[in-house]
Design a protein around this motif. Structure first.
Motif, short mmCIF file in Angstrom:
data_model
loop_
_atom_site.label_atom_id
_atom_site.label_comp_id
_atom_site.label_asym_id
_atom_site.label_seq_id
_atom_site.Cartn_x
_atom_site.Cartn_y
_atom_site.Cartn_z
N GLY A 172 16.18 7.31 5.59
CA GLY A 172 15.06 8.25 5.58
C GLY A 172 15.12 9.03 4.29
N LEU A 173 13.98 9.10 3.61
CA LEU A 173 13.98 9.84 2.34
C LEU A 173 12.58 10.35 2.03
CD1 LEU A 173 14.54 7.18 -0.49
CD2 LEU A 173 13.36 6.78 1.64
N GLY A 174 12.50 11.22 1.08
CA GLY A 174 11.20 11.80 0.71
C GLY A 174 10.77 11.34 -0.67
N ASP A 175 9.77 12.03 -1.23
CA ASP A 175 9.23 11.64 -2.53
C ASP A 175 10.30 11.63 -3.61
OD1 ASP A 175 6.80 11.39 -1.39
OD2 ASP A 175 6.07 13.36 -2.03
N GLU A 176 11.15 12.66 -3.59
CA GLU A 176 12.15 12.79 -4.64
C GLU A 176 13.13 11.61 -4.59
OE1 GLU A 176 12.11 15.10 -7.12
OE2 GLU A 176 13.67 13.76 -7.88
N GLY A 177 13.51 11.23 -3.37
CA GLY A 177 14.43 10.11 -3.19
C GLY A 177 13.86 8.83 -3.77
N ARG A 178 12.56 8.62 -3.59
CA ARG A 178 11.93 7.41 -4.14
C ARG A 178 11.88 7.48 -5.65
NH1 ARG A 178 7.74 8.14 -0.24
NH2 ARG A 178 6.22 8.10 -1.92
N ALA A 179 11.60 8.70 -6.16
CA ALA A 179 11.52 8.85 -7.62
C ALA A 179 12.87 8.58 -8.28
CB ALA A 179 11.04 10.26 -7.96
N MET A 180 13.95 8.83 -7.54
CA MET A 180 15.27 8.62 -8.12
C MET A 180 15.67 7.15 -8.16
SD MET A 180 17.76 11.56 -6.77
CE MET A 180 17.35 13.28 -6.86
N ARG A 181 14.90 6.28 -7.48
CA ARG A 181 15.21 4.84 -7.51
C ARG A 181 14.05 4.08 -8.13
NH1 ARG A 181 17.30 7.45 -2.73
NH2 ARG A 181 19.55 7.05 -2.69
N PRO A 182 13.92 4.22 -9.45
CA PRO A 182 12.76 3.59 -10.11
C PRO A 182 12.80 2.07 -10.03
CG PRO A 182 14.31 4.45 -11.72
CD PRO A 182 14.78 4.93 -10.38
N GLN A 183 13.98 1.49 -9.72
CA GLN A 183 14.05 0.03 -9.67
C GLN A 183 13.37 -0.54 -8.43
OE1 GLN A 183 16.51 2.12 -8.78
NE2 GLN A 183 18.33 1.06 -8.02
N VAL A 184 13.03 0.35 -7.48
CA VAL A 184 12.40 -0.12 -6.24
C VAL A 184 10.89 -0.18 -6.43
CG1 VAL A 184 11.99 0.48 -3.83
CG2 VAL A 184 14.27 0.76 -4.82
N ARG A 185 10.34 -1.39 -6.27
CA ARG A 185 8.89 -1.59 -6.42
C ARG A 185 8.34 -2.21 -5.14
NH1 ARG A 185 7.88 -5.64 -9.11
NH2 ARG A 185 10.05 -6.37 -9.18
N ILE A 186 7.15 -1.74 -4.74
CA ILE A 186 6.48 -2.35 -3.59
C ILE A 186 5.91 -3.70 -4.03
CG2 ILE A 186 4.43 -2.19 -2.09
CD1 ILE A 186 6.56 -0.35 -1.14
N THR A 187 6.22 -4.77 -3.28
CA THR A 187 5.70 -6.09 -3.67
C THR A 187 4.58 -6.56 -2.74
OG1 THR A 187 7.52 -7.03 -2.40
CG2 THR A 187 7.78 -6.92 -4.78
N HIS A 188 4.61 -6.12 -1.47
CA HIS A 188 3.53 -6.44 -0.54
C HIS A 188 3.14 -5.16 0.16
CE1 HIS A 188 3.92 -10.73 -0.97
NE2 HIS A 188 5.22 -10.62 -0.79
N GLY A 189 1.89 -5.01 0.51
CA GLY A 189 1.45 -3.83 1.27
C GLY A 189 1.57 -2.57 0.43
N ARG A 190 2.01 -1.50 1.04
CA ARG A 190 2.09 -0.21 0.34
C ARG A 190 3.31 0.57 0.81
NH1 ARG A 190 0.77 3.31 4.27
NH2 ARG A 190 -0.52 2.50 5.97
N MET A 191 3.55 1.73 0.16
CA MET A 191 4.66 2.60 0.53
C MET A 191 4.29 3.31 1.83
SD MET A 191 7.67 3.53 -0.03
CE MET A 191 8.35 2.95 -1.57
N PHE A 192 5.28 3.76 2.59
CA PHE A 192 4.99 4.51 3.83
C PHE A 192 4.39 5.86 3.48
CE2 PHE A 192 9.38 5.50 2.65
CZ PHE A 192 9.40 6.90 2.71
N LYS A 193 3.56 6.36 4.39
CA LYS A 193 2.97 7.69 4.17
C LYS A 193 3.93 8.74 4.72
CE LYS A 193 -2.05 7.03 4.36
NZ LYS A 193 -2.27 5.90 5.29
N PRO A 194 4.16 9.83 3.99
CA PRO A 194 5.03 10.88 4.50
C PRO A 194 4.49 11.44 5.81
CG PRO A 194 4.53 11.24 2.18
CD PRO A 194 3.66 10.12 2.64
N GLY A 195 5.37 11.73 6.73
CA GLY A 195 4.97 12.32 8.00
C GLY A 195 4.42 11.33 9.00
N SER A 196 4.56 10.01 8.70
CA SER A 196 4.03 9.01 9.63
C SER A 196 5.15 8.14 10.18
CB SER A 196 3.02 8.12 8.90
OG SER A 196 3.71 7.31 7.99
#
Ligand code: ATP
Ligand code: MG
Lengths: 388, 234
Positions: free
Chosen positions: A120-144
């Protein structure tokens, strides 16, 4: 003063069957040897690539892994107040408070259950892992109740593909995307919103805090502050070190197992080479006598048979490496005993492994060929010439 | 034609150990071989012909006695010194040709030249010349298995003369050949001796072969029995 290399090569070629069989035995050993090194290298690469040197992982002292760690909100607030942490454009400290749990999912092909990491992580956590790219679909929405699955998870586990649903933490979660973490350990994780996941798992504490250093050189100072603060029971590690340590036990195990196998096999292959070389000397006794009579020194004969044995080893080594190189196209997954979670990684070949494998093969050839070569060089000329 | 002696043998003794027993083979042998000589060694089986030839060729060592070739006592040379000496001074012809099966006729003839400092081009020229002398120019790329016995022995003769050695030794060079091929080989040896002045020592069982030589010596039980060619020691 040397007998031409072509003489040696042609002699190996003349005895195709024995040469092939002996080289095949050596190739098998080199194959095992190389794939073990490739496995170790792949594992190391996967876990080391997971971490970035200017990220710092803070976990509870001696927790070892994020899953076993817990940091309450009061301690988190103290950690966040450290001066070494970088500030984002929005003026907030760059800290990702994350929750990591293990859940059991069923494999698609075998229905076998296996542990998978949910982070479980938030926006900052995703920003800290720039190597992670969405390849299909989209990123999860916060609070969902949306989640995204890593590349190695999406295909292999039931319900982890885009549009599918997973049930855990007494809730249904919709997989809205898959991501590629560039071969790092995150490829074997599922990510979701940290607050939603903490609620679902009824966890009052975070598992880990990831901090971005303002200046990577100030890590030691941060570590010193955090680990000596009486209000805290945490330890801080560079993210790269943290993940490298996670792979240590597994990497060592693979290394020892592989080395043991290689050594045992190589004894067989070396004896095989020795038998082949003794046979080669025996069948060419008259030839050796002739070469000696013509004026070639015994040292020259020694070299001829050593080179022949080395060549045999080299052929075995090249064949073994050739087949081992195909292993690069394979991804395997195994349980990492330190995190108890599935980890997918691939065999990685690099120049150092090529060099080590060839050296290993040449050693087998040299060891196997040494005694036969000595015998060949010490043959009595007259006796050798009498041989049929 | 009695030139200066190229081989001087004095009080040569040679025996073999067999199962703890000493088997004497050559007993107090003394004789000379003159430069340009063509000597045939005959004698019953086991009389020590090959043993004597091997000693002269420097692939075996005497128990005692002197064995001077071109003035040098080769029984005193070290193992590797003897190897270098053979490479420079002896041309070998064997009963079973002893060619390297994985090398072509050309490469087989070239082999002794690899022990000299000769460059690639010089080697090629000399090998071609030697193959021409044994009439095998068209067979230079052939492997021994693709040649008849007589042809293989001709390759061996080319190999024996390629370094222009002091002495050519031949142990039953026609022993494995039919009459026609044997005649060929003997003709070549004769030409080597007559036209090029090569000193040749040949061991043979074949009376016809021995007749082609200039001198015949008979060995029996390790001693020369042909009084006429026996050289009294000084
Ligand atoms: N390496 C050896 N070990 C033991 N005995 C040997 C060895 N070489 C030769 N002899 C013995 O020495 C004696 C002479 O052998 P040699 O080969 O010189 O005979 P030869 O005259 O050439 O006979 P042949 O005509 O049959 O070739 C023989 O009795 C032989 O058995
Ligand atoms: Mg004999």
């Amino acid at each position: 003063m040397v007998i031409p290399f072509s003489y040696t090569a042609k002699n190996l070629g003349a005895r195709k069957m024995t040469t092939t069989l002996t080289a095949a035995g050596m190739a098998l050993v080199v194959f095992v040897f190389a794939t073990v090194l490739m496995l170790q290298e792949g594992l190391k690469k996967t876990l080391v690539d997971t971490g970035s040197p200017d990220n710092v992982v803070v976990t509870r002292r001696s927790a070892g892994t994020e899953v076993q760690s817990g940091i309450d909100r009061a301690q988190a607030a103290v950690v966040e107040s450290q001066p070494e942490i970088a500030y984002g454009a929005d003026g907030k400290v760059r800290v990702s408070k994350e929750m990591v749990v293990l859940i059991t999912l069923q494999k698609r092909d075998s229905d076998k259950p296996s542990n998978v990491i949910i982070r479980g992580l938030g926006d900052e956590g995703r920003a800290m892992r720039p190597q992670v790219r969405i390849t299909h679909g989209r990123m999860f929405k916060p609070g969902s109740s949306e989640i995204v699955a890593g590349r190695s998870i999406a295909g292999r586990f039931r319900g982890a593909g885009v549009g599918e649903q997973l049930r855990f933490g007494m809730r249904d979660w919709v997989v809205v995307g898959t991501f590629d973490a560039n071969g790092s350990g995150f490829d074997s994780e599922i990510w979701g919103d940290v607050d939603q996941l903490m609620q679902a798992f009824r966890r009052p504490v975070f598992s880990s805090l990831i901090l971005k250093l303002g200046d990577p050189a100030r890590f030691d100072s941060l570590k010193q502050h955090l680990e000596s603060d009486p209000r805290l029971t945490v330890e801080a590690k560079r993210e790269s070190v943290f993940y490298a340590e996670q792979s240590e036990v597994l990497a060592n195990f693979i290394g020892y197992l592989g080395l043991t196998l290689s050594v045992i096999f190589s004894i067989g292959a070396t004896i095989g080479a020795m038998i082949t070389m003794y046979a080669s000397v025996a069948s060419r006794t008259a030839e050796i006598g002739t070469l000696r009579a013509l004026g070639f020194r015994s040292s020259g004969i020694l070299v001829v048979f050593l080179v022949e044995a080395l060549l045999l080893g080299l052929v075995g080594g090249v064949i073994g490496l050739f087949f081992a190189s195909f292993m690069q196209f394979l991804t395997i997954s195994t349980m990492n005993w330190q995190s108890f979670a599935e980890l997918a990684f691939s065999f990685t070949l690099n120049p150092s492994i090529v060099a080590k494998s060839l050296a290993f093969a040449l050693c087998m050839g040299l060891l196997g060929g040494f005694l036969p070569a000595v015998r060949a060089s010490r043959l009595n000329i007259v006796d050798a010439l009498r041989a049929p | 034609m009695a030139g200066t002696p190229i081989v001087e043998i004095r009080h040569l003794f040679k025996s073999y150990q067999r199962g703890g027993q000493v088997v004497p083979v050559l007993h107090d042998l003394s004789f000379d071989i003159a430069e340009g000589e063509y000597l045939a060694l005959m004698g019953p089986s086991g009389s020590g012909k090959s043993t004597l030839l091997n000693l002269i060729a420097g692939i075996d060592k005497p128990d005692s006695g002197e064995l001077r070739i071109s003035g040098e006592d080769i029984s005193r040379l070290s193992e590797s010194g003897l190897a270098d000496w053979r490479a420079a001074n002896i041309g070998f012809i064997f009963q079973f040709y002893n060619l390297m099966p994985v090398l072509t006729a050309f490469e087989n003839v070239e082999l002794p030249l690899l022990l000299t400092g000769l460059g690639r081009r010089d080697r090629r020229e000399r090998v071609e010349l030697a193959l021409e002398m044994v009439s095998l120019t068209d067979r230079s790329a052939h492997y021994p298995s693709e040649l008849s016995g007589g042809q293989q022995q001709r390759v061996a003769i080319a190999r024996a003369i390629i370094t222009d050695p002091l002495l050519i030794v031949a142990d039953e060079p026609t022993g494995d050949l039919d009459r026609v091929s044997a005649g060929d080989i003997l003709g070549m040896l004769e030409r080597l001796n007559r036209e090029l002045g090569k000193t040749i020592v040949m061991v043979t069982h074949d009376q016809r072969a021995a007749e082609r030589a200039r001198i015949v010596k008979h060995l029996d039980k390790g001693e020369l029995v042909d009084g006429e060619s026996l050289l009294k020691t000084q």
